[in-house]
Motif scaffolding. Structure first.
Motif, PDB file in Angstrom:
ATOM      1  N   ASP A  15       0.874  -1.177   0.000  1.00  0.00           N
ATOM      2  CA  ASP A  15       0.000   0.000   0.000  1.00  0.00           C
ATOM      3  C   ASP A  15       0.909   1.224   0.000  1.00  0.00           C
ATOM      4  OD1 ASP A  15      -1.821   2.110   0.608  1.00  0.00           O
ATOM      5  OD2 ASP A  15      -3.122   0.698   1.650  1.00  0.00           O
ATOM      6  N   ASP A  16       0.580   2.231  -0.779  1.00  0.00           N
ATOM      7  CA  ASP A  16       1.420   3.420  -0.839  1.00  0.00           C
ATOM      8  C   ASP A  16       1.195   4.368   0.334  1.00  0.00           C
ATOM      9  OD1 ASP A  16      -1.112   3.924  -1.864  1.00  0.00           O
ATOM     10  OD2 ASP A  16      -0.428   5.459  -3.255  1.00  0.00           O
ATOM     11  N   ASN A  17       0.229   4.065   1.192  1.00  0.00           N
ATOM     12  CA  ASN A  17      -0.064   4.897   2.357  1.00  0.00           C
ATOM     13  C   ASN A  17       0.535   4.250   3.608  1.00  0.00           C
ATOM     14  OD1 ASN A  17      -1.348   6.026   4.678  1.00  0.00           O
ATOM     15  ND2 ASN A  17      -3.017   6.759   3.398  1.00  0.00           N
ATOM     16  N   PRO A  18       1.563   4.881   4.206  1.00  0.00           N
ATOM     17  CA  PRO A  18       2.215   4.289   5.380  1.00  0.00           C
ATOM     18  C   PRO A  18       1.273   4.096   6.572  1.00  0.00           C
ATOM     19  CG  PRO A  18       3.187   6.438   4.861  1.00  0.00           C
ATOM     20  CD  PRO A  18       2.178   6.145   3.801  1.00  0.00           C
ATOM     21  N   ASP A  19       0.266   4.977   6.716  1.00  0.00           N
ATOM     22  CA  ASP A  19      -0.693   4.804   7.810  1.00  0.00           C
ATOM     23  C   ASP A  19      -1.511   3.530   7.616  1.00  0.00           C
ATOM     24  OD1 ASP A  19       0.092   7.156   9.100  1.00  0.00           O
ATOM     25  OD2 ASP A  19      -1.359   8.374   7.988  1.00  0.00           O
ATOM     26  N   HIS A  20      -1.912   3.261   6.389  1.00  0.00           N
ATOM     27  CA  HIS A  20      -2.658   2.032   6.103  1.00  0.00           C
ATOM     28  C   HIS A  20      -1.799   0.803   6.367  1.00  0.00           C
ATOM     29  CE1 HIS A  20      -5.598   4.235   3.172  1.00  0.00           C
ATOM     30  NE2 HIS A  20      -5.733   4.619   4.433  1.00  0.00           N
ATOM     31  N   LEU A  21      -0.525   0.884   6.008  1.00  0.00           N
ATOM     32  CA  LEU A  21       0.384  -0.248   6.254  1.00  0.00           C
ATOM     33  C   LEU A  21       0.474  -0.544   7.744  1.00  0.00           C
ATOM     34  CD1 LEU A  21       3.287   0.471   3.746  1.00  0.00           C
ATOM     35  CD2 LEU A  21       1.574  -1.351   3.611  1.00  0.00           C
ATOM     36  N   ARG A  22       0.584   0.495   8.571  1.00  0.00           N
ATOM     37  CA  ARG A  22       0.663   0.294  10.022  1.00  0.00           C
ATOM     38  C   ARG A  22      -0.631  -0.316  10.566  1.00  0.00           C
ATOM     39  NH1 ARG A  22       3.820   4.897   9.545  1.00  0.00           N
ATOM     40  NH2 ARG A  22       2.104   6.365   9.835  1.00  0.00           N
ATOM     41  N   LEU A  23      -1.775   0.185  10.110  1.00  0.00           N
ATOM     42  CA  LEU A  23      -3.056  -0.328  10.578  1.00  0.00           C
ATOM     43  C   LEU A  23      -3.269  -1.786  10.183  1.00  0.00           C
ATOM     44  CD1 LEU A  23      -5.376   2.730   9.815  1.00  0.00           C
ATOM     45  CD2 LEU A  23      -4.813   1.821  12.068  1.00  0.00           C
ATOM     46  N   VAL A  24      -2.975  -2.109   8.942  1.00  0.00           N
ATOM     47  CA  VAL A  24      -3.162  -3.487   8.473  1.00  0.00           C
ATOM     48  C   VAL A  24      -2.210  -4.424   9.202  1.00  0.00           C
ATOM     49  CG1 VAL A  24      -2.984  -5.019   6.474  1.00  0.00           C
ATOM     50  CG2 VAL A  24      -4.092  -2.795   6.232  1.00  0.00           C
ATOM     51  N   THR A  25      -0.967  -4.005   9.365  1.00  0.00           N
ATOM     52  CA  THR A  25       0.010  -4.826  10.078  1.00  0.00           C
ATOM     53  C   THR A  25      -0.442  -5.086  11.514  1.00  0.00           C
ATOM     54  OG1 THR A  25       1.831  -4.010   8.718  1.00  0.00           O
ATOM     55  CG2 THR A  25       2.407  -4.966  10.845  1.00  0.00           C
ATOM     56  N   ALA A  26      -0.900  -4.054  12.201  1.00  0.00           N
ATOM     57  CA  ALA A  26      -1.364  -4.221  13.586  1.00  0.00           C
ATOM     58  C   ALA A  26      -2.559  -5.169  13.645  1.00  0.00           C
ATOM     59  CB  ALA A  26      -1.735  -2.863  14.179  1.00  0.00           C
ATOM     60  N   ALA A  27      -3.488  -5.044  12.706  1.00  0.00           N
ATOM     61  CA  ALA A  27      -4.665  -5.923  12.688  1.00  0.00           C
ATOM     62  C   ALA A  27      -4.266  -7.370  12.433  1.00  0.00           C
ATOM     63  CB  ALA A  27      -5.658  -5.449  11.635  1.00  0.00           C
ATOM     64  N   ILE A  28      -3.335  -7.590  11.517  1.00  0.00           N
ATOM     65  CA  ILE A  28      -2.874  -8.951  11.207  1.00  0.00           C
ATOM     66  C   ILE A  28      -2.187  -9.554  12.424  1.00  0.00           C
ATOM     67  CG2 ILE A  28      -1.200 -10.286   9.862  1.00  0.00           C
ATOM     68  CD1 ILE A  28      -1.856  -8.333   7.523  1.00  0.00           C
ATOM     69  N   GLU A  29      -1.281  -8.804  13.018  1.00  0.00           N
ATOM     70  CA  GLU A  29      -0.540  -9.322  14.173  1.00  0.00           C
ATOM     71  C   GLU A  29      -1.474  -9.630  15.342  1.00  0.00           C
ATOM     72  OE1 GLU A  29       2.479  -6.325  14.617  1.00  0.00           O
ATOM     73  OE2 GLU A  29       3.793  -7.320  13.161  1.00  0.00           O
ATOM     74  N   LYS A  30      -2.473  -8.802  15.550  1.00  0.00           N
ATOM     75  CA  LYS A  30      -3.432  -9.051  16.624  1.00  0.00           C
ATOM     76  C   LYS A  30      -4.271 -10.291  16.313  1.00  0.00           C
ATOM     77  CE  LYS A  30      -7.116  -6.926  19.308  1.00  0.00           C
ATOM     78  NZ  LYS A  30      -7.938  -5.741  19.534  1.00  0.00           N
ATOM     79  N   SER A  31      -4.689 -10.430  15.081  1.00  0.00           N
ATOM     80  CA  SER A  31      -5.529 -11.566  14.681  1.00  0.00           C
ATOM     81  C   SER A  31      -4.804 -12.900  14.801  1.00  0.00           C
ATOM     82  CB  SER A  31      -6.016 -11.386  13.247  1.00  0.00           C
ATOM     83  OG  SER A  31      -6.842 -10.267  13.139  1.00  0.00           O
ATOM     84  N   PHE A  32      -3.507 -12.897  14.524  1.00  0.00           N
ATOM     85  CA  PHE A  32      -2.743 -14.139  14.542  1.00  0.00           C
ATOM     86  C   PHE A  32      -1.944 -14.322  15.820  1.00  0.00           C
ATOM     87  CE2 PHE A  32      -3.617 -13.800  10.048  1.00  0.00           C
ATOM     88  CZ  PHE A  32      -3.802 -15.112   9.671  1.00  0.00           C
ATOM     89  N   ALA A  33      -2.224 -13.529  16.829  1.00  0.00           N
ATOM     90  CA  ALA A  33      -1.487 -13.620  18.091  1.00  0.00           C
ATOM     91  C   ALA A  33      -1.941 -14.864  18.851  1.00  0.00           C
ATOM     92  CB  ALA A  33      -1.711 -12.368  18.922  1.00  0.00           C
ATOM     93  N   SER A  34      -1.303 -15.971  18.555  1.00  0.00           N
ATOM     94  CA  SER A  34      -1.587 -17.219  19.265  1.00  0.00           C
ATOM     95  C   SER A  34      -0.345 -18.091  19.209  1.00  0.00           C
ATOM     96  CB  SER A  34      -2.778 -17.944  18.638  1.00  0.00           C
ATOM     97  OG  SER A  34      -2.400 -18.590  17.448  1.00  0.00           O
ATOM     98  N   GLU A  35      -0.396 -19.182  19.896  1.00  0.00           N
ATOM     99  CA  GLU A  35       0.741 -20.092  19.915  1.00  0.00           C
ATOM    100  C   GLU A  35       0.812 -20.935  18.646  1.00  0.00           C
ATOM    101  OE1 GLU A  35       0.668 -22.416  23.443  1.00  0.00           O
ATOM    102  OE2 GLU A  35       0.395 -20.683  24.731  1.00  0.00           O
TER     103      GLU A  35
END
Length: 92
Positions: A15-35
C-alpha cells in the motif's frame, strides 16, 4: 505438556499509504497472536520492490495489495504476484 507446532505464515502487504500499512500490520498481528502461528508481515509501498524481494522469500505467502496505488493499481500487479506461485493474492 505436549509441544505445540507453530505454522509459519508470511504476509506481504502493499500500500502506498504508510498509515494504512501500520493499521493493516497491527490488525494482522493481533488476529494471529496465538501459539499456533508464527506470523511475519512485510510491508511495501511500491509493488515493484515487493515483486523483486518476494522472489527471494521461501514458503507460502499471502499477498494483500491495495487497489489504488501511486501511478498504478493493484489490479495491474495481480498477474505478476500470481506468477510467483506463493499463495493467494487479495485486493483491499
Amino acid at each position: 505438556m505436549p509441544s505445540v507446532n507453530t505454522q509459519q505464515v508470511g504476509i506481504v502487504v502493499i500500500d502506498d499509504n504508510p498509515d494504512h500499512l501500520r493499521l493493516v500490520t497491527a490488525a494482522i498481528e493481533k488476529s494471529f497472536a496465538s501459539e499456533c502461528f508464527d506470523v511475519s508481515v512485510r510491508t511495501y509501498q511500491e509493488p515493484e520492490i515487493a515483486l523483486v524481494e518476494m522472489k527471494q522469500y521461501e514458503g507460502t505467502k499471502v499477498i494483500i495489495v491495495d487497489q489504488q496505488l501511486k501511478n498504478t493499481t493493484g489490479i495491474e500487479w495481480i498477474a505478476d504476484f500470481v506468477k510467483l506461485n506463493t499463495g493467494p493474492v487479495f485486493m483491499m
